[in-house]
Design a protein around this motif. Structure first.
Motif, short mmCIF file in Angstrom:
data_model
loop_
_atom_site.label_atom_id
_atom_site.label_comp_id
_atom_site.label_asym_id
_atom_site.label_seq_id
_atom_site.Cartn_x
_atom_site.Cartn_y
_atom_site.Cartn_z
N VAL A 54 0.94 -1.19 0.01
CA VAL A 54 -0.12 -0.09 -0.09
C VAL A 54 0.81 1.24 -0.03
N THR A 55 0.62 2.03 -0.96
CA THR A 55 1.19 3.64 -0.85
C THR A 55 0.03 4.56 -0.88
N LEU A 56 0.44 5.28 0.13
CA LEU A 56 -0.39 6.46 0.30
C LEU A 56 0.39 7.76 -0.17
N VAL A 57 -0.24 8.53 -1.29
CA VAL A 57 0.61 9.44 -2.04
C VAL A 57 -0.33 10.81 -1.72
N GLU A 58 0.79 11.87 -1.08
CA GLU A 58 0.26 13.29 -1.01
C GLU A 58 0.82 14.11 -2.28
N GLY A 59 0.11 15.07 -2.42
CA GLY A 59 0.47 16.03 -3.49
C GLY A 59 0.26 15.63 -5.00
N ALA A 60 0.18 16.85 -5.57
CA ALA A 60 -0.03 16.73 -7.08
C ALA A 60 0.92 16.42 -7.99
N VAL A 61 0.96 16.04 -9.23
CA VAL A 61 2.18 15.95 -10.09
C VAL A 61 2.37 17.07 -10.88
N SER A 62 3.53 17.84 -10.59
CA SER A 62 3.90 19.18 -10.88
C SER A 62 5.04 19.21 -11.79
N THR A 89 -7.34 16.20 -6.71
CA THR A 89 -7.77 17.28 -7.46
C THR A 89 -6.83 18.09 -8.20
N SER A 90 -5.67 18.11 -7.60
CA SER A 90 -4.38 18.97 -7.81
C SER A 90 -4.68 20.36 -7.00
N ASN A 91 -5.78 20.59 -6.44
CA ASN A 91 -5.96 21.69 -5.52
C ASN A 91 -5.00 22.89 -5.60
N VAL A 92 -4.17 23.14 -4.65
CA VAL A 92 -3.42 24.24 -4.45
C VAL A 92 -2.43 24.07 -5.32
N PRO A 93 -1.62 23.17 -5.68
CA PRO A 93 -0.77 23.32 -6.75
C PRO A 93 -0.97 23.89 -8.09
N ALA A 94 -2.43 23.40 -8.42
CA ALA A 94 -3.18 23.85 -9.62
C ALA A 94 -3.41 25.24 -9.91
N MET A 95 -3.23 26.07 -8.65
CA MET A 95 -3.21 27.47 -8.85
C MET A 95 -2.45 27.91 -9.80
N ARG A 96 -1.44 27.38 -9.86
CA ARG A 96 -0.58 28.27 -11.04
C ARG A 96 -0.68 27.80 -12.70
N ASN A 97 -1.87 26.89 -12.71
CA ASN A 97 -1.95 26.35 -14.15
C ASN A 97 -2.42 27.29 -15.35
N PRO A 98 -3.28 28.40 -14.70
CA PRO A 98 -3.64 29.55 -15.82
C PRO A 98 -2.39 30.18 -16.28
N VAL A 99 -1.18 30.17 -15.85
CA VAL A 99 -0.08 31.06 -16.00
C VAL A 99 0.92 29.87 -16.81
N PRO A 100 1.37 30.34 -18.08
CA PRO A 100 2.39 29.52 -18.80
C PRO A 100 3.48 29.38 -17.89
N VAL A 101 4.02 28.31 -17.86
CA VAL A 101 5.39 28.01 -16.99
C VAL A 101 6.50 29.10 -17.34
N LYS A 102 6.82 29.33 -18.44
CA LYS A 102 7.84 30.28 -18.68
C LYS A 102 7.58 31.69 -18.01
N LYS A 129 3.51 21.24 -17.79
CA LYS A 129 2.61 22.58 -18.22
C LYS A 129 1.67 22.77 -17.07
N ALA A 130 1.38 21.52 -16.55
CA ALA A 130 0.00 22.04 -15.43
C ALA A 130 0.31 20.81 -14.39
N ALA A 131 -0.10 21.50 -13.26
CA ALA A 131 -0.07 20.42 -11.93
C ALA A 131 -1.37 19.76 -12.18
N VAL A 132 -1.19 18.29 -12.01
CA VAL A 132 -2.43 17.55 -12.46
C VAL A 132 -2.54 16.40 -11.09
N PRO A 133 -3.79 15.86 -11.11
CA PRO A 133 -4.12 15.13 -10.00
C PRO A 133 -3.50 13.54 -10.32
N LEU A 134 -3.23 12.75 -9.56
CA LEU A 134 -2.66 11.52 -9.56
C LEU A 134 -3.35 10.71 -10.87
N GLN A 135 -4.88 10.76 -10.78
CA GLN A 135 -5.50 9.99 -11.52
C GLN A 135 -5.45 10.39 -13.10
#
Ligand code: SF4
Length: 176
Positions: A54-62, A89-102, A129-135
């Protein structure tokens, strides 16, 4: 009876979900009786083991590093749990998603720098390009929302998994 092999993984999260895991207090003793913690920020192991129950994973994939890690974790884990809203859901890390990475990196490391402006490149994982949820990138066996999930919920989830049961979470969890 052999102990279950348990791991925890910290991707793009604030560590609050791991703190909530530690908050299960005396229930940790019960976990220790039934499981070996074989990987995670709470133990010393440097490499994710070849087999984990069993692995418990915290955090989005960023970042690219997060992506490679969660793919390896998925390959080596029988049951993967998305722990907390950032993983679900990617939650807080996804707040940066509307802004292009560069643009984001230049705003922080060039425009926002008082000294030595410049986007770091050495030893820094490349952002996706975007922080995404695990799924979005791997199969997830169980979602446990909450920011963080309360300690009681985590104790219930881990307790059920250690008994070989899939926790029934309807009505027991909520986002935020
Ligand atoms: Fe932190 Fe909340 Fe994300 Fe958990 S879900 S890592 S507590 S922001």
């Amino acid at each position: 009876m052999s102990k279950l092999r348990l791991a925890t993984v910290w991707l793009d999260g604030c560590s609050g979900c791991h703190m909530s895991l530690l908050d299960i207090d005396e229930a940790l003793m019960g976990v220790a009786m039934k499981a070996d913690l074989v990987y995670g920020p709470l133990v010393d192991a440097q490499e994710f083991p070849k087999t984990v129950d069993v692995t418990l994973v915290e955090g989005a994939v960023s970042s690219q590093e997060d992506l490679e890690k969660i793919q390896l974790v998925r390959q080596r884990t029988k049951l993967l749990v998305a722990l907390g809203d950032c993983a679900v859901t990617s939650n807080v890390p996804a707040m940066r998603n509307p802004v292009p990475v560069k643009k984001l990196l230049e705003r922080i490391y060039v425009e926002g720098a008082d000294v030595h402006p410049g986007v770091p490149s050495n030893g820094v994982p490349k952002l996706l390009k975007a922080a995404v949820p695990l799924q979005d990138v791997v199969r997830v066996d169980l979602h446990v929302p909450g920011c963080p999930p309360p300690a009681g919920t985590i104790a219930f989830v881990v307790g059920e998994l250690l008994e070989g049961r899939m926790p029934e979470l309807s009505g027991k969890v909520r986002f935020g």
